[in-house]
Design a protein around this motif. Structure first.
Motif, short mmCIF file in Angstrom:
data_model
loop_
_atom_site.label_atom_id
_atom_site.label_comp_id
_atom_site.label_asym_id
_atom_site.label_seq_id
_atom_site.Cartn_x
_atom_site.Cartn_y
_atom_site.Cartn_z
N LYS A 1 5.74 -9.18 20.66
CA LYS A 1 7.62 -8.29 20.70
C LYS A 1 6.66 -7.45 22.25
O LYS A 1 8.08 -6.86 22.66
CB LYS A 1 7.16 -7.00 19.61
CG LYS A 1 7.60 -8.29 18.81
CD LYS A 1 7.69 -7.01 16.98
CE LYS A 1 7.64 -7.45 16.24
NZ LYS A 1 8.36 -7.00 14.84
N GLN B 1 8.04 -9.02 24.59
CA GLN B 1 9.29 -9.30 25.17
C GLN B 1 9.92 -8.41 26.28
O GLN B 1 10.89 -7.99 26.18
CB GLN B 1 9.94 -9.83 24.14
CG GLN B 1 9.29 -11.25 23.46
CD GLN B 1 9.83 -11.69 21.82
OE1 GLN B 1 9.80 -11.10 21.11
NE2 GLN B 1 10.63 -13.00 21.14
N ASP B 2 9.81 -6.89 25.34
CA ASP B 2 10.15 -5.81 25.81
C ASP B 2 10.67 -5.83 27.26
O ASP B 2 11.26 -5.14 27.74
CB ASP B 2 10.19 -4.64 24.25
CG ASP B 2 10.06 -4.93 23.30
OD1 ASP B 2 11.16 -5.28 23.21
OD2 ASP B 2 9.51 -4.46 22.45
N ASP B 3 8.68 -5.55 27.45
CA ASP B 3 8.61 -5.65 28.92
C ASP B 3 9.61 -6.62 29.50
O ASP B 3 10.11 -6.44 30.77
CB ASP B 3 7.06 -6.15 29.59
CG ASP B 3 6.48 -4.58 28.96
OD1 ASP B 3 6.47 -3.78 28.64
OD2 ASP B 3 5.10 -4.74 28.93
N GLU B 4 9.47 -7.70 29.13
CA GLU B 4 10.29 -8.49 30.16
C GLU B 4 11.83 -8.61 29.87
O GLU B 4 12.57 -8.39 30.41
CB GLU B 4 10.28 -10.36 29.35
CG GLU B 4 9.16 -10.94 29.12
CD GLU B 4 9.01 -12.09 28.65
OE1 GLU B 4 9.88 -12.76 28.14
OE2 GLU B 4 7.92 -13.15 28.80
N GLN B 5 12.32 -8.18 28.94
CA GLN B 5 13.84 -7.54 28.84
C GLN B 5 14.14 -6.30 29.88
O GLN B 5 15.23 -5.83 30.34
CB GLN B 5 13.89 -7.23 27.35
CG GLN B 5 14.56 -8.42 26.58
CD GLN B 5 14.65 -8.06 25.31
OE1 GLN B 5 14.44 -6.29 24.34
NE2 GLN B 5 15.04 -9.11 24.46
N GLU B 6 13.32 -5.65 29.87
CA GLU B 6 13.13 -4.17 30.72
C GLU B 6 13.57 -4.97 32.17
O GLU B 6 13.39 -4.43 33.11
CB GLU B 6 12.28 -3.14 30.70
CG GLU B 6 12.19 -2.38 29.65
CD GLU B 6 10.97 -1.50 29.43
OE1 GLU B 6 10.47 -1.10 30.06
OE2 GLU B 6 11.29 -0.59 27.85
N GLU B 7 12.66 -5.30 32.94
CA GLU B 7 12.81 -6.00 33.76
C GLU B 7 13.46 -6.95 34.24
O GLU B 7 14.20 -6.99 35.47
CB GLU B 7 11.55 -7.39 34.17
CG GLU B 7 10.18 -6.64 33.54
CD GLU B 7 8.68 -7.78 34.44
OE1 GLU B 7 8.86 -9.04 33.99
OE2 GLU B 7 7.60 -6.94 33.87
N GLN B 8 14.18 -7.00 33.58
CA GLN B 8 15.48 -8.33 34.07
C GLN B 8 16.91 -7.51 34.02
O GLN B 8 17.79 -7.62 34.26
CB GLN B 8 15.56 -9.35 32.60
CG GLN B 8 14.92 -10.44 32.33
CD GLN B 8 15.30 -11.53 30.97
OE1 GLN B 8 16.43 -11.13 30.57
NE2 GLN B 8 14.54 -12.31 31.07
N ARG B 9 16.54 -5.58 33.63
CA ARG B 9 17.76 -4.89 33.67
C ARG B 9 17.92 -4.68 35.22
O ARG B 9 17.03 -4.72 36.06
CB ARG B 9 17.28 -4.09 32.99
CG ARG B 9 17.78 -3.83 31.24
CD ARG B 9 17.64 -2.63 30.80
NE ARG B 9 17.40 -3.53 29.05
CZ ARG B 9 16.87 -2.74 27.75
NH1 ARG B 9 16.75 -1.92 27.91
NH2 ARG B 9 17.00 -3.93 27.14
#
Length: 49
Positions: free
Chosen positions: A38, A41-49
């Motif tokens: 989790k 996944q949160d880190d990946e979502q933040e990097e995509q922003r």
């Protein structure tokens, strides 16, 4: 109830406490792995922003 040889039931009875400890450790490992997944996944979502 499963039909297992008497020796298997005896082994399970003799090792039940250890098997319980192993099961508890595996549950803890699974919970930690879920938290790590989790977080990644949160880190990946933040990097995509």
């Amino acid at each position: 109830m499963l039909e297992l040889p008497r020796g298997v039931w005896r082994w399970l009875a003799e090792n039940g406490k250890d098997l319980g400890r192993i099961a508890a450790a595996l549950e803890a490992i699974a919970a930690e792995a879920t938290e790590i997944r989790k977080a990644l996944q949160d880190d990946e979502q933040e990097e995509q922003r």
